[in-house]
Write an enzyme that holds these catalytic residues in place. Structure first.
Site, short mmCIF file in Angstrom:
data_model
loop_
_atom_site.label_atom_id
_atom_site.label_comp_id
_atom_site.label_asym_id
_atom_site.label_seq_id
_atom_site.Cartn_x
_atom_site.Cartn_y
_atom_site.Cartn_z
CG HIS A 19 -1.69 -1.10 0.88
ND1 HIS A 19 -1.68 -2.31 2.40
CD2 HIS A 19 -2.75 -0.96 0.26
CE1 HIS A 19 -2.99 -2.69 2.39
NE2 HIS A 19 -3.66 -2.29 1.48
CE LYS A 43 -11.47 -7.22 1.58
NZ LYS A 43 -10.04 -6.73 1.16
NE ARG A 94 -2.55 -8.02 -4.34
CZ ARG A 94 -3.18 -7.89 -3.69
NH1 ARG A 94 -3.10 -7.91 -2.24
NH2 ARG A 94 -4.36 -7.89 -3.08
CB SER A 132 -4.23 -6.69 4.59
OG SER A 132 -3.77 -5.85 4.38
O1 PNS Z 1 -8.27 -2.82 0.32
P1 PNS Z 1 -10.27 -3.37 -0.71
O2 PNS Z 1 -10.77 -3.87 0.52
O3 PNS Z 1 -10.10 -4.07 -1.64
O4 PNS Z 1 -10.91 -2.15 -0.70
C1 PNS Z 1 -12.06 -2.28 -1.10
C2 PNS Z 1 -12.96 -0.40 -1.14
C3 PNS Z 1 -13.16 -0.32 0.02
C4 PNS Z 1 -12.20 0.34 -2.47
C5 PNS Z 1 -14.14 -1.33 -1.84
O5 PNS Z 1 -15.01 -1.74 -1.52
C6 PNS Z 1 -15.40 0.41 -2.48
O6 PNS Z 1 -15.24 1.12 -2.56
N1 PNS Z 1 -16.50 0.36 -1.03
C7 PNS Z 1 -17.48 1.28 -0.85
C8 PNS Z 1 -18.47 1.32 -2.01
C9 PNS Z 1 -18.51 0.86 -3.23
O7 PNS Z 1 -18.46 2.64 -3.98
N2 PNS Z 1 -18.59 -0.03 -3.71
C10 PNS Z 1 -18.15 0.27 -5.47
C11 PNS Z 1 -19.29 0.16 -6.60
S1 PNS Z 1 -20.09 -1.26 -6.04
#
Ligand code: PNS
Length: 168
Positions: A19, A43, A94, A132
């Site tokens: 990150h 999650k 990745r 993570s």
């Molecule tokens: O580190 P991650 O868990 O892969 O991050 C995912 C994250 C938090 C970026 C994603 O789940 C997110 O954007 N959540 C907010 C809700 C949203 O806007 N989702 C996208 C449209 S479905």
């Protein structure tokens, strides 16, 4: 020319050196980067939002980058991005395994907000395996997480996760 602002979202549960690499590189590409600690609706996390923000904040302060700010956000990413004046979403990519999920998110976000671009930065080779979840598994079993998370938060992460209920 107008200021270019990006949002770099994630769960950061906890922040890894992967990150940090993506955030640092994003800070070179944009005038301002908001690192957004988000609620991922699918999650569960091991660290609270407050803990994740605090850990990230400490790491970013130690990097001496002045155009990066850590924020905690809830709700749709694109709506938050608009609020912060961001025109780009930066994500690290990745391996192929990330691609399908990230592509789906990028397309969904594009549908919701056509003016916001998702920018993918490819991970450094040495961080290909790093997540993570990998950090949490190693820390849970008392393994060595040096070189995987920033040094300044390593001991705290170890202490916090060893033998504890961990969400992988
Ligand atoms: O580190 P991650 O868990 O892969 O991050 C995912 C994250 C938090 C970026 C994603 O789940 C997110 O954007 N959540 C907010 C809700 C949203 O806007 N989702 C996208 C449209 S479905």
């Amino acid at each position: 020319m107008s200021q270019k602002t990006a949002v770099c979202p994630g769960s950061f549960d906890p922040v890894t050196l992967g990150h940090v690499d993506i955030i640092t590189r994003a800070s070179h590409l944009f005038d301002k980067v908001f690192v957004a600690v988000m609620k991922n609706p699918v999650k569960s996390t091991s660290f609270t939002v407050e803990e994740r923000i605090e850990l990230l904040g400490r790491v970013i302060s130690g990097l001496n980058i002045t155009n990066v700010e850590v924020v905690g956000l809830d709700g749709l990413l694109v709506e938050n991005a608009k609020k912060y004046g961001a025109t780009a979403i930066v994500k690290g990519l990745r391996a192929v395994s990330d691609f399908e999920y990230e592509f789906q998110m990028a397309l969904a976000n594009k549908k919701l907000a056509p003016d916001i671009e998702t920018v993918f930065l490819t991970t450094r080779g040495e961080n290909m395996f790093l997540s993570s979840s990998v950090v949490k598994q190693i820390a849970y079993f008392g393994g060595d997480i040096s070189g995987l998370v920033p040094d300044i938060i390593r001991e705290e992460i170890k202490k916090r996760l060893i033998g504890k209920g961990v969400e992988f």
